[in-house]
Design an enzyme around this catalytic site. Structure first.
Site, PDB file in Angstrom:
ATOM      1  N   ASP A   1       1.743   7.211  13.358  1.00  0.00           N
ATOM      2  CA  ASP A   1       0.981   5.590  14.195  1.00  0.00           C
ATOM      3  C   ASP A   1       2.123   5.448  14.562  1.00  0.00           C
ATOM      4  OD1 ASP A   1       0.292   3.250  13.419  1.00  0.00           O
ATOM      5  OD2 ASP A   1       0.171   3.101  11.565  1.00  0.00           O
TER       6      ASP A   1
ATOM      7  N   GLU B   1      -1.415  -6.399  10.165  1.00  0.00           N
ATOM      8  CA  GLU B   1      -0.441  -6.311   8.883  1.00  0.00           C
ATOM      9  C   GLU B   1       0.557  -6.628   9.954  1.00  0.00           C
ATOM     10  OE1 GLU B   1      -1.232  -3.449  12.065  1.00  0.00           O
ATOM     11  OE2 GLU B   1      -2.020  -4.248  10.913  1.00  0.00           O
TER      12      GLU B   1
END
Length: 794
Positions: free
Chosen positions: A315, A517
């Site tokens: 990620d 997020e």
């Protein structure tokens, strides 16, 4: 060989249809992986690998962001993959039209396949994107409901059709790979990614995750698997992202490993069995060890026990969080089992460091070859070696009619209707024919708000308008159209005023502002914006029946609003097809949605873990025929008094009721361009949790909020000294910051404390002005009440 446990876990999964929404009968561009005999396919990969230099091998493992890498860079280094982040568009334009995406895909492809010397193979580049609820980075694409709403549909066949529609729209822009679906099992609604989770129930997450993988990729063994109308998918994030302590994004997950895996890793065996092409490592740690460097889990569990033989992708700079690592240097992640580093900006240094580590033996050649083999195998499955075509030459590429395609929008509208959960109904719904309807609330005619985060931009909302969602339908527009068709009328009351004439019912549309997020993390589950509550109470006092339509990325404490409304609909984040809401309100479709998350009875935000202590349990949802008695709910909530008004700018977002203005131009969340001011995202501790603010000569940035005698604490950084004087103004007095900014140059992150001692009255506004060019990085601004005459400091 996969373990028997996988077969048992997947044995009850629905295989369903193999829906593909492409209407073209043209030949398939890319060969299915099943079209190549396994021994032939592996021989081809082995041959390619044997002819690659170590430099080209390392390059296959580096994934830069398109905002920092050019086609010339791809030609020079021959990177194997690229990505676009949520705020990255072609030519530095987040709002670039779809043709520019396809043009850039061609440019990267052409650069990657230019011939190399000595017969070394030129390996095509692979582009990955976060198409998490449709191809939603692209203006004009169909934006489907977020996963929390899809979980409420309980309809895996519908999810397959959504995956197929999304894959086709991705192909239109020449991209082959999406970082979806998220198969997190969210267990704390304070987490800012809750809406990316299908459910708190791992079995429902598994079912929906499999359906989405099959919709995106097709079913292994089928003729269209990873072929025309299909793209490679990614299950994310392995594992535990939905189980962090207090719902903190990228935080800690602690407990017995087998107990944790029984919940948070349960969706992975089914999606592996469904043939998912890649799995993304999670940001979080498990029992204190970051997943990107966790060999026992990335290799021991995911590879050896669960049998995953596809690609493991990192990620956004996740490897840089591993102990002993930085964004530009982390052999630990590769050795732990990561195959591709997602390194948006520091790709050159990471490439050079990894190359050196292979050469000096820190990274064994066998491990390098293993990772490269997985990259090559995924490209082979996508047909990038056997019938390679430039992105623009593929079947769906450039078919702009398939972006926001009418059949895709019809599927999205059906998904909206099936996702709605009716929590309360005192005989108001469905709306009667011929009704005179008042529609109120700032979200009623607000497409960016109903789309939520990961819509055109990473965080969504902000400066976005309906113009960024061409072809979309707002909730009000859908209501108005159906009211007219039923012989009635609907009036939008943006000013909260009652129109003339008798009103049969008021529909109040309200909810959370968009977020993604980190920015979306909360300390509790209180919904503090009282716009909807005030409207519901106003109409109730005037004797008008009310319907509350609540937009949110998670269940929140809504006792006050539930008490005030005659009917309450949890609409989640419906996306671009707001007319699906009207389909249920008017009874064109039945109310069939059922909660995929339990609904909190209290406001403190403790994890419910299914239905313990819930106001409404997992699976709850009324039908129009339900005769549930509604008892008044307690409206006591200590957290309401705590508030968070002291936070003016944190986690990459302005606080509630805080506004940033640059010479009359509003900067949403300290982002955008005003007259002489440009504010862009900056990573400090997390992705875009800070801002880089560039002043042109004479420019002023003003922040305003509630009036207070409190001072300010500001986390800031100055890389280059200002060209002229820099001043700060509050309460009518101006203080010269020039010398302090000179001292701060090159010193890293520092704190600035501004009080009445140097500013006089602090008041409600804070203005920075620079007479010359100046760049100031800011990561946090809070207001703090201090004792006595606290000195200002820098």
């Amino acid at each position: 060989m996969r373990q028997l446990a996988i077969a048992l876990a997947c044995g009850t999964m629905l295989t369903g249809c193999t829906a593909s929404l492409s209407d073209s009968q043209e030949p398939v561009f890319s060969a299915s992986s099943t079209a190549i005999p396994a021994d032939t396919g592996e021989a081809q990969i082995a041959d390619l690998l044997s002819r690659m230099s170590v430099e080209r091998k390392v390059a296959q493992l580096i994934m830069p962001d398109i905002s920092t890498i050019t086609p010339d860079d791809v030609e020079t280094y021959r990177f194997g993959t690229v990505l676009n982040g949520g705020n990255s568009g072609p030519n530095g334009n987040d709002f670039a039209p779809a043709p520019e995406w396809l043009e850039l895909a061609d440019a990267y492809w052409d650069a990657s396949v230019k011939p190399l010397e000595n017969g070394e193979p030129a390996i095509p580049v692979l582009w990955g994107t976060d198409a998490v609820h449709g191809h939603s980075n692209i203006i004009g694409a169909t934006v489907f409901p977020h996963n929390i709403g899809l979980g409420a549909t309980r309809d895996p066949d519908l999810i397959r059709m959504i995956g197929a529609a999304t894959a086709t729209e991705i192909e239109v822009t020449g991209i082959d790979w999406t970082f979806a679906p998220t198969v997190a099992v969210a267990r704390d609604d304070r987490w800012g990614r809750t809406y990316e989770s299908y459910s708190e129930d791992p079995d429902l997450v598994s079912q929906m995750g499999v359906a989405m993988v099959e919709g995106l990729q097709g079913i292994p063994g089928a003729d269209d698997f990873l072929g025309q109308g299909r793209v490679a998918s990614t299950a994310k994030h392995f594992f535990g992202d939905g189980g962090t302590e207090q719902g903190v994004d990228q935080g800690d997950v602690n407990g017995d490993l087998q107990d944790l895996m029984a919940v948070h890793a349960r969706p992975y065996p089914p999606v592996i069995e469904a043939g998912v092409a890649s799995i993304m490592a999670s940001f979080n740690s498990i029992n204190g060890r970051k997943m990107h460097g966790n060999g026992p889990l990335l290799t021991g569990e995911l590879r050896d026990r669960l049998g995953f033989d596809g690609l493991v992708i990192g990620d956004w700079n996740g490897h840089g969080q591993v102990a002993g690592c930085t964004n530009s240097n982390c052999p630990q992640a590769l050795l732990a089992g990561l195959d591709v580093y997602m390194v948006p900006e520091e790709w050159k240094a990471l490439y050079e460091n990894t190359l050196a580590q292979v050469r000096d033996g820190t990274v064994p050649m066998a491990r390098l070859d293993e990772a490269v083999t997985r990259v090559l195998r995924m490209k082979q499955q996508l047909g990038m070696f056997d019938s390679p075509k430039r992105p623009s030459e593929r079947v769906n590429a450039g078919r702009w009619d398939k972006l926001g395609f009418a059949p895709h929008r019809a599927v999205a509208r059906e998904a909206v209707a099936k996702s709605l959960v009716l929590l309360k109904n005192e005989g108001v719904l469905p709306l009667r024919e011929g009704a005179n309807i008042l529609v109120a609330g700032s979200a009623a005619n607000n497409i960016p708000q109903q789309a939520g985060g990961w819509s055109v931009t990473w965080q969504g909302g902000g400066d976005l308008t309906a113009e960024h969602f061409p072809g979309a339908t707002s909730i009000f527009a859908g209501i108005a159209a159906q009211a007219e068709a039923a012989g009635g009328r609907a009036t939008l009351s943006a000013e909260r005023a009652m129109p003339e004439g008798s009103i049969d019912v008021a529909i109040v549309v309200f909810g959370e502002q968009p977020y993604a997020e980190f920015v979306g993390d909360r300390k509790d589950t209180v919904f503090r914006d009282e716009e909807g509550l005030e409207l519901l109470k106003k109409f109730k006092a005037e004797g008008v029946p009310t319907v509350a339509v609540f937009l949110s990325g998670r269940p929140l404490w809504m006792n006050r609003e539930l008490n005030a409304a005659n009917a309450f609909v949890a609409a989640w984040l419906p996306g671009s097809e707001g007319a699906g809401v009207a389909d249920v309100l008017f009874g064109q479709r039945q109310a069939t949605g059922r909660l995929s998350f339990s609904w909190p009875a209290t406001c403190e935000g403790n994890p419910l873990n299914s239905s313990d202590g819930a106001l409404y349990p997992l699976g709850f949802g009324l039908s129009f025929e339900s005769a549930e008695q509604f008892a008044a709910l307690s409206e006591e909530c200590g957290a309401l008094d705590a508030g968070n008004g002291s936070a003016w700018f944190t986690a990459g977002r302005l606080g509630a009721f805080i506004q940033a203005v640059a010479d009359n131009a509003v900067l949403g969340d300290l982002r955008g361009t005003g007259n002489g001011i440009t504010a862009t995202g900056l990573d400090r501790n997390a992705q875009e949790d800070a801002r880089k603010i560039r002043f042109q000569p004479g420019a002023t940035l003003t922040l305003s909020g509630p009036d207070s005698t409190a001072g300010w604490r500001i986390a800031y950084k100055v890389d280059t000294r200002p060209d002229g004087a820099v001043t700060v103004t509050a309460g009518g007095e101006t203080f010269d910051l020039s010398q302090s900014m000179l001292v701060a140059e090159g010193k890293g992150w520092r704190e600035m404390v501004l009080t009445e001692q140097c500013l006089g009255k602090t008041g409600s506004k804070l203005s920075f002005t620079s007479t010359g060019e100046f760049t100031l990085d800011i990561s946090q601004i809070t207001r703090e009440q201090r004792e006595g005459e606290t000195q200002c400091s820098f």
